[in-house]
Write a protein that holds these residues in place. Structure first.
Motif, PDB file in Angstrom:
ATOM      1  N   VAL A 271       0.857  -1.182   0.000  1.00  0.00           N
ATOM      2  CA  VAL A 271       0.000   0.000   0.000  1.00  0.00           C
ATOM      3  C   VAL A 271       0.897   1.236   0.000  1.00  0.00           C
ATOM      4  N   ARG A 272       0.545   2.189  -0.864  1.00  0.00           N
ATOM      5  CA  ARG A 272       1.326   3.428  -0.946  1.00  0.00           C
ATOM      6  C   ARG A 272       0.389   4.599  -1.175  1.00  0.00           C
ATOM      7  N   GLU A 273       0.841   5.781  -0.788  1.00  0.00           N
ATOM      8  CA  GLU A 273       0.075   6.993  -1.037  1.00  0.00           C
ATOM      9  C   GLU A 273       0.249   7.421  -2.487  1.00  0.00           C
ATOM     10  N   ILE A 274      -0.830   7.917  -3.073  1.00  0.00           N
ATOM     11  CA  ILE A 274      -0.804   8.425  -4.440  1.00  0.00           C
ATOM     12  C   ILE A 274      -1.488   9.792  -4.448  1.00  0.00           C
ATOM     13  N   PRO A 275      -1.281  10.576  -5.502  1.00  0.00           N
ATOM     14  CA  PRO A 275      -1.979  11.867  -5.572  1.00  0.00           C
ATOM     15  C   PRO A 275      -3.499  11.670  -5.545  1.00  0.00           C
ATOM     16  N   ALA A 276      -4.153  12.493  -4.769  1.00  0.00           N
ATOM     17  CA  ALA A 276      -5.614  12.404  -4.636  1.00  0.00           C
ATOM     18  C   ALA A 276      -6.284  13.313  -5.653  1.00  0.00           C
TER      19      ALA A 276
ATOM     20  N   ARG B 278      -8.461  16.251  -6.975  1.00  0.00           N
ATOM     21  CA  ARG B 278      -8.625  17.561  -6.340  1.00  0.00           C
ATOM     22  C   ARG B 278     -10.009  18.164  -6.547  1.00  0.00           C
ATOM     23  N   ASP B 279     -10.821  17.573  -7.391  1.00  0.00           N
ATOM     24  CA  ASP B 279     -12.097  18.210  -7.734  1.00  0.00           C
ATOM     25  C   ASP B 279     -13.328  17.538  -7.125  1.00  0.00           C
ATOM     26  N   LEU B 280     -13.145  16.575  -6.245  1.00  0.00           N
ATOM     27  CA  LEU B 280     -14.288  15.858  -5.687  1.00  0.00           C
ATOM     28  C   LEU B 280     -14.760  16.405  -4.341  1.00  0.00           C
ATOM     29  N   ALA B 281     -13.831  17.019  -3.603  1.00  0.00           N
ATOM     30  CA  ALA B 281     -14.159  17.535  -2.270  1.00  0.00           C
ATOM     31  C   ALA B 281     -13.065  18.514  -1.856  1.00  0.00           C
ATOM     32  N   PRO B 282     -13.342  19.351  -0.851  1.00  0.00           N
ATOM     33  CA  PRO B 282     -12.311  20.278  -0.386  1.00  0.00           C
ATOM     34  C   PRO B 282     -11.047  19.579   0.131  1.00  0.00           C
ATOM     35  N   PHE B 283     -11.201  18.354   0.666  1.00  0.00           N
ATOM     36  CA  PHE B 283     -10.070  17.598   1.192  1.00  0.00           C
ATOM     37  C   PHE B 283     -10.119  16.185   0.611  1.00  0.00           C
ATOM     38  N   ALA B 284      -8.955  15.666   0.209  1.00  0.00           N
ATOM     39  CA  ALA B 284      -8.899  14.307  -0.342  1.00  0.00           C
ATOM     40  C   ALA B 284      -7.545  13.678  -0.051  1.00  0.00           C
ATOM     41  N   PHE B 285      -7.559  12.383   0.159  1.00  0.00           N
ATOM     42  CA  PHE B 285      -6.357  11.587   0.422  1.00  0.00           C
ATOM     43  C   PHE B 285      -6.537  10.267  -0.307  1.00  0.00           C
ATOM     44  N   ALA B 286      -5.477   9.756  -0.952  1.00  0.00           N
ATOM     45  CA  ALA B 286      -5.628   8.533  -1.756  1.00  0.00           C
ATOM     46  C   ALA B 286      -4.496   7.542  -1.511  1.00  0.00           C
ATOM     47  N   LEU B 287      -4.860   6.277  -1.620  1.00  0.00           N
ATOM     48  CA  LEU B 287      -3.926   5.164  -1.498  1.00  0.00           C
ATOM     49  C   LEU B 287      -4.094   4.230  -2.688  1.00  0.00           C
ATOM     50  N   ALA B 288      -3.028   3.521  -3.008  1.00  0.00           N
ATOM     51  CA  ALA B 288      -3.069   2.452  -4.010  1.00  0.00           C
ATOM     52  C   ALA B 288      -2.563   1.179  -3.340  1.00  0.00           C
ATOM     53  N   ALA B 289      -3.067   0.041  -3.790  1.00  0.00           N
ATOM     54  CA  ALA B 289      -2.617  -1.249  -3.272  1.00  0.00           C
ATOM     55  C   ALA B 289      -2.343  -2.178  -4.437  1.00  0.00           C
ATOM     56  N   ASP B 290      -1.265  -2.942  -4.327  1.00  0.00           N
ATOM     57  CA  ASP B 290      -0.923  -3.952  -5.324  1.00  0.00           C
ATOM     58  C   ASP B 290      -0.645  -5.257  -4.605  1.00  0.00           C
ATOM     59  N   VAL B 291      -1.247  -6.339  -5.095  1.00  0.00           N
ATOM     60  CA  VAL B 291      -1.100  -7.653  -4.498  1.00  0.00           C
ATOM     61  C   VAL B 291       0.170  -8.304  -5.037  1.00  0.00           C
ATOM     62  N   ARG B 292       1.073  -8.605  -4.130  1.00  0.00           N
ATOM     63  CA  ARG B 292       2.327  -9.285  -4.464  1.00  0.00           C
ATOM     64  C   ARG B 292       2.971  -8.735  -5.736  1.00  0.00           C
ATOM     65  N   PRO B 293       3.311  -7.446  -5.730  1.00  0.00           N
ATOM     66  CA  PRO B 293       3.878  -6.847  -6.950  1.00  0.00           C
ATOM     67  C   PRO B 293       5.273  -7.389  -7.251  1.00  0.00           C
ATOM     68  N   ASP B 294       5.648  -7.309  -8.528  1.00  0.00           N
ATOM     69  CA  ASP B 294       6.995  -7.713  -8.924  1.00  0.00           C
ATOM     70  C   ASP B 294       7.970  -6.565  -8.638  1.00  0.00           C
ATOM     71  N   ASP B 295       9.205  -6.724  -9.084  1.00  0.00           N
ATOM     72  CA  ASP B 295      10.240  -5.719  -8.808  1.00  0.00           C
ATOM     73  C   ASP B 295       9.942  -4.370  -9.448  1.00  0.00           C
ATOM     74  N   HIS B 296       9.073  -4.333 -10.435  1.00  0.00           N
ATOM     75  CA  HIS B 296       8.726  -3.080 -11.115  1.00  0.00           C
ATOM     76  C   HIS B 296       7.455  -2.457 -10.547  1.00  0.00           C
ATOM     77  N   GLY B 297       6.866  -3.083  -9.525  1.00  0.00           N
ATOM     78  CA  GLY B 297       5.651  -2.552  -8.916  1.00  0.00           C
ATOM     79  C   GLY B 297       4.375  -3.030  -9.571  1.00  0.00           C
ATOM     80  N   ASP B 298       4.491  -3.880 -10.602  1.00  0.00           N
ATOM     81  CA  ASP B 298       3.313  -4.402 -11.283  1.00  0.00           C
ATOM     82  C   ASP B 298       2.829  -5.669 -10.580  1.00  0.00           C
ATOM     83  N   SER B 299       1.520  -5.889 -10.599  1.00  0.00           N
ATOM     84  CA  SER B 299       0.947  -7.067  -9.968  1.00  0.00           C
ATOM     85  C   SER B 299       0.170  -7.882 -10.980  1.00  0.00           C
ATOM     86  N   LEU B 300       0.421  -9.177 -10.990  1.00  0.00           N
ATOM     87  CA  LEU B 300      -0.363 -10.094 -11.818  1.00  0.00           C
ATOM     88  C   LEU B 300      -1.653 -10.495 -11.126  1.00  0.00           C
TER      89      LEU B 300
END
Length: 193
Positions: free
Chosen positions: A29-34, A36-58
């Protein structure tokens, strides 16, 4: 537009709470840019299941967005709204199951309930996709994918909501709760769906 300091402090505390959520060892799990146009405040995360060395997940991926609007939009029915996304490739035989979309939605509801997340005004879509390769892609064979998009109005505490979303991402990818050290058999065909 200057943000209300009290609302900003409340949002910062919520983000700090989300950052303390425990994560499975097999989901990154990592933070990503949220957005900006949906609400006055926003925070976003991304998750990848067992990613490879490049961050990609099968196996699967997801996005989690916490929105805060102190004016409590009528469609939300509260000041906090969560927008979540999760997808995973599947074996084609599973993708043809007529109940798959219903099961995916029930996993979200079950995860929220199991983690004690208080919520209301839930909505979303569960989509299953089947694909067949032709020409240069014929070698890849048939593919399938499940995708869940959901939103709900959250009540505090907020940490259970992000933990439920992470559980959902793992479940769609075929990882039952507590399976961090279990091998995933039959890696699914990624990329198409």
């Amino acid at each position: 537009m200057t943000a209300d300091p009290e609302a900003a402090a409340l949002f910062d505390a919520a983000v700090a709470e989300l950052r303390t959520a425990s994560s499975r060892t097999d989901i990154v799990v990592r933070e990503i840019p949220a957005p900006r146009d949906l609400a006055p405040f926003a925070f976003a995360l991304a998750a990848d299941v067992r990613p490879d060395d490049h961050g990609d997940s099968l196996y699967g991926t997801g996005r989690f967005v916490l929105l805060h609007d102190p004016d409590e939009p009528p469609s939300w029915g509260g000041a906090w709204r969560i927008v979540a996304y999760a997808q995973a490739p599947l074996e084609p035989e599973i993708g043809t199951d007529p109940l798959l979309a219903d099961v995916a939605w029930s996993w979200l509801v079950d995860a929220l309930d199991d983690h004690g997340a208080d919520y209301h005004s839930a909505s979303g879509t569960s989509t299953k996709m089947l694909s067949k390769g032709f020409g240069a892609l014929a070698e890849e064979g048939d593919g399938a994918q499940i995708e869940l998009r959901a939103s709900w109005t959250a009540d505090a505490p907020l940490r259970p909501h992000v933990e439920a979303w992470e559980e959902l991402v793992g479940m769609l990818a075929g990882l039952p709760p507590g399976s961090e050290d279990v091998a995933v058999f039959g890696a699914r065909k990624g990329g198409r769906g």
